[in-house]
Enzyme design. Structure first.
Site, PDB file in Angstrom:
ATOM      1  N   LYS A 124      -7.689  56.453  -1.001  1.00  0.00           N
ATOM      2  CA  LYS A 124      -8.417  55.547  -1.880  1.00  0.00           C
ATOM      3  C   LYS A 124      -7.606  54.271  -2.113  1.00  0.00           C
ATOM      4  O   LYS A 124      -8.089  53.156  -1.923  1.00  0.00           O
ATOM      5  CB  LYS A 124      -8.745  56.249  -3.202  1.00  0.00           C
ATOM      6  CG  LYS A 124      -9.585  55.445  -4.137  1.00  0.00           C
ATOM      7  CD  LYS A 124      -8.751  54.809  -5.198  1.00  0.00           C
ATOM      8  CE  LYS A 124      -9.585  53.841  -6.008  1.00  0.00           C
ATOM      9  NZ  LYS A 124      -8.781  53.229  -7.073  1.00  0.00           N
ATOM     10  N   ASP A 142     -14.041  57.217  -3.705  1.00  0.00           N
ATOM     11  CA  ASP A 142     -13.513  57.767  -4.954  1.00  0.00           C
ATOM     12  C   ASP A 142     -14.568  58.713  -5.516  1.00  0.00           C
ATOM     13  O   ASP A 142     -15.545  59.038  -4.841  1.00  0.00           O
ATOM     14  CB  ASP A 142     -13.189  56.637  -5.935  1.00  0.00           C
ATOM     15  CG  ASP A 142     -14.444  56.063  -6.531  1.00  0.00           C
ATOM     16  OD1 ASP A 142     -15.494  56.108  -5.856  1.00  0.00           O
ATOM     17  OD2 ASP A 142     -14.417  55.595  -7.673  1.00  0.00           O
TER      18      ASP A 142
END
Length: 216
Positions: A124, A142
DNA sequence: ATCCCGAGGG
DNA sequence: CCCTCTGGAT
């Protein structure tokens, strides 16, 4: 007019969302890749607003990986304390900086695998840095992107890496970075877990899950 | 209470 | 797969 394929339908939905959230973008303040890397590492379980409160003094004190590499752990902890997880984050920042200065010539690598190899940097964070600091397409997955991609029927996978691959195949790479921002904005505003506010959703008519309360 | 654009370790 | 790390905002 021909029938929409799954890909075309996805892009139609995305473009509608982009009109709803035209300002969706990286809200972290930074001037260079190093600063964005640090800010993104700090943003875990913390609002971007709060990250932006601590980074000015942090960047002034430690303007480069070389400076941060020799930092005192307690001092870094104190500077970033209000962002939460401050012990882990401080430790990771310092060892990350040390690796950057010794193994990467003091530069943040513009490469996913090299970024992910840094302590405290997952996919991420790496994709945020690639997409926003380097202009290299980065498909951020995410918690929001994962949930919305599932609800939209864009992936059946649960594993974030598989979801990332599915989205990369579904969407042209020039859309990857913005798509992350757009889905996150919509996930926060309306398409929440576990109960999306479909009654207020501007794209409910195009959503396969409209009105379905679900736990993921 | 619950959420905030996670990551690493066991 | 689970657990832990953490403070602040709402």
């Amino acid at each position: 007019m021909r029938t929409l394929t799954g890909r075309d339908a996805a892009i139609v939905l995305l473009e509608r969302l982009e009109q709803v959230y035209p300002e969706a973008e990286c809200a972290l303040n930074y001037r260079n890749p190093w600063q964005l890397l640090v800010a993104t590492m700090l943003s875990a379980q913390c609002t971007d607003v709060r990250v932006n409160l601590v980074t000015p003094s942090l960047f002034e004190r430690f303007p480069s990986p070389e400076a941060m590499a020799d930092a005192d752990l307690v001092e870094v902890e104190a500077l970033i304390r209000s962002t939460g997880f401050f012990r882990n984050k401080a430790k990771n920042l310092i060892s990350c900086a040390a690796i950057l200065s010794t193994e990467h010539d003091g530069e943040v690598p513009a490469d996913l695998e090299q970024l992910v190899a840094l302590p405290g940097v997952g996919r991420k964070t790496a994709n945020v840095v690639l997409g926003n600091a380097f202009g290299i397409p980065g498909m951020v997955v995410d918690t929001h992107v994962k949930r919305l991609a599932g609800r939209f029927g864009w992936t059946r996978a649960e594993d974030p890496v598989k979801i990332e691959k599915d989205l990369q195949q579904l969407l042209p790479e020039e859309r990857w970075t913005r798509t992350g921002h757009t889905l996150i904005a919509h996930g926060r505003a309306l398409c929440k877990a576990p109960t999306p506010v479909c009654s207020a959703c501007p794209i409910a008519d195009g959503c396969p899950r409209r009105g379905v309360t679900c736990s993921k």
